[in-house]
Design a protein around this motif. Structure first.
Motif, PDB file in Angstrom:
ATOM      1  N   PRO A 499       1.116  -2.255  -6.817  1.00 33.61           N
ATOM      2  CA  PRO A 499      -0.380  -2.366  -7.486  1.00 33.61           C
ATOM      3  C   PRO A 499      -1.258  -2.347  -6.127  1.00 33.61           C
ATOM      4  CG  PRO A 499       1.036  -4.138  -8.023  1.00 33.61           C
ATOM      5  CD  PRO A 499       2.322  -3.394  -7.376  1.00 33.61           C
ATOM      6  N   GLY A 500      -2.162  -1.681  -6.579  1.00 37.64           N
ATOM      7  CA  GLY A 500      -3.363  -1.385  -5.334  1.00 37.64           C
ATOM      8  C   GLY A 500      -3.243  -0.082  -4.602  1.00 37.64           C
ATOM      9  N   LYS A 501      -1.742   0.632  -4.817  1.00 28.45           N
ATOM     10  CA  LYS A 501      -1.593   1.923  -4.283  1.00 28.45           C
ATOM     11  C   LYS A 501      -1.167   2.762  -5.168  1.00 28.45           C
ATOM     12  CE  LYS A 501      -0.212  -0.292   0.269  1.00 28.45           C
ATOM     13  NZ  LYS A 501       0.677  -0.292   1.479  1.00 28.45           N
ATOM     14  N   GLU A 502      -1.769   2.963  -6.156  1.00 32.07           N
ATOM     15  CA  GLU A 502      -1.417   3.976  -7.474  1.00 32.07           C
ATOM     16  C   GLU A 502      -1.821   5.247  -6.790  1.00 32.07           C
ATOM     17  OE1 GLU A 502      -3.044   1.359  -7.915  1.00 32.07           O
ATOM     18  OE2 GLU A 502      -1.987  -0.101  -9.507  1.00 32.07           O
ATOM     19  N   HIS A 503      -2.724   5.593  -6.174  1.00 33.58           N
ATOM     20  CA  HIS A 503      -2.998   6.912  -5.726  1.00 33.58           C
ATOM     21  C   HIS A 503      -2.331   7.430  -4.567  1.00 33.58           C
ATOM     22  CE1 HIS A 503      -6.128   6.711  -9.152  1.00 33.58           C
ATOM     23  NE2 HIS A 503      -6.401   5.511  -8.827  1.00 33.58           N
ATOM     24  N   THR A 504      -1.513   6.761  -4.114  1.00 33.52           N
ATOM     25  CA  THR A 504      -0.540   7.144  -2.921  1.00 33.52           C
ATOM     26  C   THR A 504       0.669   7.709  -3.375  1.00 33.52           C
ATOM     27  OG1 THR A 504       0.199   5.104  -2.624  1.00 33.52           O
ATOM     28  CG2 THR A 504      -1.966   5.876  -1.567  1.00 33.52           C
ATOM     29  N   PHE A 505       1.283   8.346  -2.480  1.00 35.40           N
ATOM     30  CA  PHE A 505       2.531   8.795  -2.686  1.00 35.40           C
ATOM     31  C   PHE A 505       3.754   8.221  -1.650  1.00 35.40           C
ATOM     32  CE2 PHE A 505      -0.374  11.827  -4.381  1.00 35.40           C
ATOM     33  CZ  PHE A 505       0.128  12.332  -5.672  1.00 35.40           C
ATOM     34  N   VAL A 506       4.925   8.102  -2.073  1.00 44.39           N
ATOM     35  CA  VAL A 506       5.922   7.719  -1.349  1.00 44.39           C
ATOM     36  C   VAL A 506       6.962   8.802  -1.589  1.00 44.39           C
ATOM     37  CG1 VAL A 506       5.477   5.493  -1.374  1.00 44.39           C
ATOM     38  CG2 VAL A 506       7.054   6.101  -3.044  1.00 44.39           C
ATOM     39  N   PHE A 507       7.970   8.876  -0.627  1.00 37.63           N
ATOM     40  CA  PHE A 507       9.153   9.587  -0.818  1.00 37.63           C
ATOM     41  C   PHE A 507      10.088   8.775  -1.967  1.00 37.63           C
ATOM     42  CE2 PHE A 507       7.684  11.495   2.909  1.00 37.63           C
ATOM     43  CZ  PHE A 507       8.466  12.808   3.047  1.00 37.63           C
TER      44      PHE A 507
END
Length: 989
Positions: A499-507
């Motif tokens: 939550p709050g980081k929906e527009h970021t990417f992770v491996f």
């Protein structure tokens, strides 16, 4: 394309040409195949039975197909007799049967990556199909920046289509002949096709009477004209009697074209002429184009698999249906896959069939719970390839018991990438023909490395642009980036669900970030602009100077220009100078590896193997939510992967992927970091960090380097490390590179059991001081310890077994060991539940021992008779001079008898209380320290009672002495006991 979720075939598609075989595929959307040989027994089957019961599925001895809640039983394969009856002669029918047998036999050869899951594992026995969703060309061409994995998980079920229905009539009632099946890397395209062919071989695909698979990678290597009939007989000799009938009968034929992105097709008439004669020689690409045009064999059905970027190479008018492979968009499919993989008979090894059934079931249950509560790992397992990686990693963590371990963690990740990217070029239309893995190492590796250096795992769109687009200068580079985003991006990076980081990417898998960062560094991609320009310039100058120098040396023999060759020879100095600079780069790689390996801020984390286990199975208990970001990200796998990538086996696999690491580079890196690594390892590392260091040496797979590093370790402290069979195997393997004696091995509170002791046996033989306290070692473990102490090469002189449930039977084994051992001088059996019988057994065998100097039998519920018997035997012993008997049930009379012992007269001292007559015992601080250290593991009420008795004894002895110095000593000891009692009552100890 995914070769990971399947029974990974040991040979790629391109090897069909040599073996004249074909790769089968899979069939059916959301279907599960269970054969009697592969159905788990009672072990680990609870979860599977729940799912099958919910879907009203039974398990017959033949096979069961689960598809969308309906069931279809087929005890015997259905015959294709109706189709075969149309053949002209019996020879053609036999030819097709031979063809089926040949294709089926191809998959009986299991690769090493699959053999670990048990001998019964095979593609046609256990398989879970990914979801297939019907699509359209408009949807494919439409820009969809928001088409994330989470969006795909929410796709309406009405678009789902099964593999068997791909050739049904379309919405307009037209018969579909050409199907394009597309999906990004890792979604399961190859597996699906392989299972489809296997089904046809077993008579489970009666729609088609003949299936002819082709590898487009194989076809792309040949440009010589060849006819369709000659091409078929060249690949499949069994069909030479059937090929003449193609186009002249009603034979229902299915052509499978796997990996269309490897072919450059031109559907223009000016580029590819029309051809309807299967006997006319044309280039292989022209055969494919005319088959898709339906100009050649119009009655044949065709299924094409490809990556999204190549879908548009086929004009839409030639495609009857588009279908997208969406992976495991249903969490239940993920659970089913894990259940089948991890519950295979023999999955946990031959030597642990009975003991591991509960562990297998527990693994599946824990993984299932983590999938339900951890959205990020569920998003990763959306890709079948990553489901395979999770299963393989868990198998490595829990079922590795061989010494040395048969695999390395780096090897698992390298093999995983080979299974998905072997032979793959990013874009066959690009003249550079850069391998897909090389591009990933360069582009995604840079992002991964910068994330590791800044200790971050979430990346914004700006971060991606900075890594991917900042250096784009040419049209070709932009085209490659577009293909990468379309086909490969989501294999490595996925939207963050926190939550709050929906527009970021992770491996997609956290450890993959560290692997790619390590690959980026080891490949030498981490260069400054000056280094990159210098390398390119040196290569150009080197080539030009050599050519020009040769020409000028010839001219100088005719013309008086002898100074020119000297001038051009000077140009050769620059490449030689740059080669020296490149060696400095390898020094920098070695420095980075050593610095990251011994980073002090990571010293007190869990060891890396426990970190991986927690990331997959989650952490039980009231911990923070798995999707919540940690305050400080840990990247301890990064240097370990760097070492693992430098191993010979991994470099050979990476060479196949287009990522070359030369032998000289690996040698120079190892040489440069040797001194730094050995020097830092001598500083006294914390136990978890020492385990990481040992694991690094195992991953490095350099026996000479490891031997030099291990010789410097005289003391090995792994206390409180959870020693799994894998960690024991790593320790035994690494320590086995030398034969030097180890001064001390501390395995206190390491969750050791009998099987772990067996694995560590060769190491334990060489240890002078061996600490095995707090490990729940019972009588079976004592039997192993007896064999250890009786071994002729045993050098153990100090053995501590405190706080283990040894019991009377364990005491019997240890007594036998004492009778025949010649090295042991100190034995601690503190709080080992011996009782009087256990102590009596040990006393009976003490007379046969000639070397023991100290024996600790404290806190074992010994009474007067047993304690006095031990002391009487100790009096007659040649070397035994100290017996610990405190915290036992010794009466006042027994205490007085033990107090009367004199070292100068009896030759032994008994440590019972803190007093020695009217004086304080010389060992009072030692006894209180033992109590202090062991209080968390002892019965506190009983300890309180003993401390109260000790306090009474101290006060009584103080009153009996008139010496003020002794009274002061008594008061000091009394204050320590009172302080301990107060802390015990308040719960602060």
């Amino acid at each position: 394309m995914s070769r990971a979720m399947q029974c990974q075939s040991c040979l790629p598609w391109r090897s069909w040409m040599q073996l004249r075989q074909s790769l089968p595929g899979s069939s059916g959307t959301r279907s599960v195949y269970l054969c009697a040989a592969s159905v788990p027994g009672t072990a680990g089957s609870t979860f599977l039975r729940k799912i099958l019961h919910a879907s009203s599925i039974s398990l017959p001895r033949g096979s069961v197909r689960y598809q969308g809640g309906s069931q279809e039983r087929s005890v015997q394969p259905r015959s294709s007799g109706h189709g075969l009856s149309q053949l002209r002669n019996v020879a053609s029918s036999d030819a097709i049967k031979k063809h089926q047998k040949s294709l089926s036999a191809w998959f009986s050869h299991q690769p090493n990556e699959e053999r670990q899951f048990g001998p019964s594992f095979s593609l046609d026995a256990v398989h879970v199909d990914p979801v297939i969703r019907e699509s359209s060309l408009e949807e494919i061409l439409k820009p969809s920046p928001d088409l994330t994995i989470q969006n795909q998980l929410q796709q309406p079920c009405s678009q789902v289509i099964s593999l068997q229905n791909l050739f049904d009539v379309d919405a307009c009632g037209r018969q579909v002949k050409n199907v394009v099946l597309y999906g990004t890397v890792g979604t399961g395209k190859s597996t699906l096709i392989k299972k489809m062919v296997v089904d046809w071989c077993h008579g489970l695909l009666p729609r088609f009477e003949l299936v002819i698979p082709f590898s487009c990678e194989d076809l792309s290597h040949s440009h010589a004209p060849i006819s369709l009939r000659r091409l078929i007989t060249k690949k499949y000799q069994h069909l030479r009697d059937v090929v003449p009938m193609l186009g002249t009968s009603n034979l229902k034929v299915l052509f499978i074209l796997n990996g269309l992105e490897r072919l450059n097709l031109d559907f223009r008439l000016a580029g590819t002429e029309l051809c309807c004669d299967p006997n006319e020689p044309v280039p292989p690409s022209a055969i494919v184009v005319n088959l898709l045009r339906k100009y050649l064999l119009p009655e044949a059905s065709i299924i094409v698999t490809t990556r999204p970027s190549a879908v548009r190479r086929i004009p839409g008018k030639y495609v009857g249906r588009y279908a997208e492979i969406c992976g495991f968009s249903d969490t239940n499919l993920q659970k089913m896959y894990f259940q089948m993989r991890l519950s295979q008979p023999g999955c946990s090894g031959e030597n642990s069939v009975g003991s591991s059934s509960g562990e297998q079931e527990n693994l599946v249950e824990m993984l299932s719970r983590n999938l339900e509560r951890h959205n990020q790992i569920a998003a990763a397992c959306f890709l079948p390839s990553y489901c395979w990686l999770v299963c393989t990693t868990l198998h490595f963590l829990y079922f590795t018991r061989t010494v040395p371990p048969s695999q390395t963690l780096t090897g698992i990740y390298t093999s995983f990438l080979r299974l998905n990217f072997s032979g793959e070029v990013l874009d066959s239309a690009d003249p550079t023909n850069i391998s897909m893995m090389k591009y990933v190492a360069k582009m995604v590796g840079k992002l991964a490395y910068e994330g590791v250096m800044s200790r971050k795992t979430c990346f914004s769109e700006d971060d991606l642009q900075q890594c991917f687009e900042v250096e784009m200068k040419t049209e070709s580079e932009l085209n490659l980036l577009e293909v990468f985003r379309s086909d490969v991006f989501r294999f490595f990076l996925t939207p963050c669900v926190q939550p709050g980081k929906e527009h970021t990417f992770v491996f997609t898998i956290p450890a993959m970030q560290e692997y790619l960062a390590a690959l980026y560094v080891v490949l030498g991609e981490k260069k400054t602009l000056a280094q990159r320009v210098g390398k390119e310039l040196s290569e150009v100058i080197g080539k030009v100077s050599e050519d020009v120098a040769v020409v000028m040396s010839i001219i100088s023999k005719v013309l008086p220009l002898r100074f020119l060759p000297v001038l051009f020879n000077l140009l050769k100095i620059f490449p030689r100078y740059f080669s020296r600079l490149s060696s400095k780069d390898r020094d920098a790689i070695a420095h980075t590896m050593a610095e990251e390996l011994f980073k002090e801020e990571d010293y007190y984390n869990d060891d890396v193997l426990d970190q991986i286990n927690s990331s997959i199975l989650g952490v039980e208990g009231p911990m923070h939510h798995p999707d919540e970001a940690r305050d400080d990200e840990v990247f301890e796998l990064f240097p370990i992967f760097m070492g693992g990538i430098l191993s010979r086996r991994n470099r050979a696999i990476l060479e196949q992927l287009g990522c070359s690491i030369k032998n000289l580079a690996a040698f120079e890196i190892a040489k440069a970091m040797k001194k730094t690594v050995i020097r830092n390892s001598r500083k006294g590392l914390p136990s978890s960090e020492l385990m990481d260091y040992l694991f690094f040496l195992h991953e490095f797979q350099n026996e000479r380097f490891t031997a030099e590093a291990i010789r410097s370790l005289r003391t090995v402290n792994l206390s409180s490390v959870r020693m799994t069979p894998l960690k024991c195997s790593v320790l035994a393997s690494v320590m086995g590179t030398t034969c030097h004696e180890v001064e001390e091995l501390n395995l206190t509170s390491c969750n050791l059991d009998t099987s772990n002791l067996r694995i560590l046996f060769p190491v334990l033989l060489r240890c002078k001081a061996l600490h095995l306290q707090l490990n729940s070692l019972g009588s079976d473990a004592c039997k192993e310890i007896r064999d250890l102490l009786l071994h002729d090469k045993c050098v153990v002189s100090k053995l501590r077994l405190a706080n283990n449930p040894v019991g009377e039977q364990g005491a019997q084994y240890l007594a036998e060991a004492l009778a025949g051992n010649h090295s042991l001088t100190h034995l601690s059996l503190l709080h080992t539940a011996l009782g009087d019988r256990g102590a009596e057994v040990i006393a009976q065998h003490l007379a046969e021992n000639q070397h023991l100097q100290e024996l600790n039998l404290g806190y074992n519920s010994l009474t007067d008779a047993a304690a006095l018997h031990v002391v009487e035997v100790a009096k007659k012993h040649a070397t035994l001079d100290k017996v610990h008997l405190y915290f036992n049930d010794i009466s006042e009379d027994g205490k007085q008898a033990l107090h009367s012992l004199r070292m100068d007269r009896d030759g032994v001292r008994a440590l019972v209380f803190l007093t020695a007559g009217t004086d304080v015992s010389d060992y009072w601080s030692h006894i209180l320290n033992v109590v202090q250290r062991n209080l968390p593991f002892w019965d506190r009420e009983r300890v309180r009672q003993h401390l109260a008795l000790i306090l009474q004894d101290l006060e009584s002895s103080r009153r009996q002495t008139a010496n003020p110095w002794r009274k002061a000593k008594f008061l000091r000891v009394e204050s320590e006991v009172k302080k301990m009692l107060g802390n015990l009552q308040h719960g602060t100890l």
